[in-house]
Design a protein around this motif. Structure first.
Motif, PDB file in Angstrom:
ATOM      1  N   ASN A 187      18.635 -35.704 -23.078  1.00 30.09           N
ATOM      2  CA  ASN A 187      18.317 -34.768 -22.073  1.00 30.09           C
ATOM      3  C   ASN A 187      18.692 -33.342 -22.762  1.00 30.09           C
ATOM      4  OD1 ASN A 187      20.863 -34.270 -20.670  1.00 30.09           O
ATOM      5  ND2 ASN A 187      20.239 -36.156 -19.802  1.00 30.09           N
ATOM      6  N   ASN A 206      20.742 -24.054 -12.600  1.00 28.70           N
ATOM      7  CA  ASN A 206      19.663 -24.633 -12.342  1.00 28.70           C
ATOM      8  C   ASN A 206      19.222 -23.889 -10.897  1.00 28.70           C
ATOM      9  OD1 ASN A 206      20.585 -26.517 -14.125  1.00 28.70           O
ATOM     10  ND2 ASN A 206      19.233 -28.074 -13.438  1.00 28.70           N
ATOM     11  N   THR A 245      16.634 -28.820 -15.888  1.00 27.26           N
ATOM     12  CA  THR A 245      16.386 -30.104 -15.576  1.00 27.26           C
ATOM     13  C   THR A 245      17.760 -30.627 -15.053  1.00 27.26           C
ATOM     14  OG1 THR A 245      15.896 -32.455 -16.063  1.00 27.26           O
ATOM     15  CG2 THR A 245      16.897 -31.298 -17.779  1.00 27.26           C
TER      16      THR A 245
END
Length: 227
Positions: free
Chosen positions: A72, A191, A225
């Motif tokens: 990721n 985030n 994410t």
């Protein structure tokens, strides 16, 4: 080094939570009152199971020996073992995570609003740190407490404070952490600030970060994410 040794270590250290640091209240981000006599009654955010139906499986989880997928953008993966994985943790005030890091992988700056965290490195080298809360003296700045950890080293992140871990090595790293909450919660700073839905007003963020609107628009346009 033997991972089983460190898992045993965390089981023993987590007992401390049971005797002196039980979960604070509340254990949810919010609880909206409802005028409904038929509404379910929750204890620490969960409905309690009929004791006559409880089994050993309610206190069991398998799989922390398996590496997490670090493919990721940040290069890390957190495998949690909290009340959502082990229902029997409800009201007990403890949980556990495994964190896997790719080479130069990062567990980004984040906070646990309901838990202190104690982390032990079992493989690799990690640069870790946390930042103190706003000082009462306006002339002082938030202080960074940081350390480079190697296999067998332990570090504590106080409840609610922003902290991070960064793999400084060319090989993968692994760490385990115990947390003083059955449901510690996670707020990943970038985030939450730039990836919220709906987005925070650009006017708010440009003034808060003292940057041009184009910078904020760029950051809000990224694919944020959770790891």
């Amino acid at each position: 080094m033997d991972i089983r040794f460190f898992l045993g270590f965390f089981i023993l250290t987590s007992i401390y939570s049971l005797t002196s640091a039980s979960d604070p209240s509340p254990l949810q981000d919010f609880c909206v009152a409802v005028d409904d006599a038929k509404a379910s009654v929750f204890v620490n955010g969960k409905i309690c199971k009929n004791p006559n139906l409880v089994s050993a499986d309610d206190f069991y989880f398998s799989g922390l020996n398996k590496p997490g997928n670090t493919s990721n953008p940040v290069g890390s993966r957190v495998t949690p073992v909290n009340v959502n994985q082990i229902p029997g943790l409800n009201t007990l005030g403890i949980s556990l995570v495994r964190v896997d890091y790719a080479p130069y992988g990062l567990n980004p700056p984040h906070t646990h609003p309901r838990a202190t965290e104690i982390l032990v490195v079992v493989q690799g080298t990690l640069l870790v740190g946390f930042v103190s809360s706003n000082p009462s003296n306006p002339n002082q700045k938030n202080k960074l407490f940081t350390k480079t950890l190697y296999a067998g080293d332990v570090f504590v992140f106080p409840e609610g404070l922003i902290h991070f871990q960064f793999n400084t090595g060319k090989t993968k790293a692994v760490a385990f952490a115990g947390l003083s909450s059955q449901n510690p919660g996670v707020i990943t700073i970038a985030n939450a600030v730039f990836g919220s839905q709906p987005p925070i007003s650009i006017d708010v963020l440009t003034k808060a970060f003292q940057v041009d609107k184009n910078v904020v628009q760029y950051l809000q346009g990224q694919f944020w994410t959770n790891n």
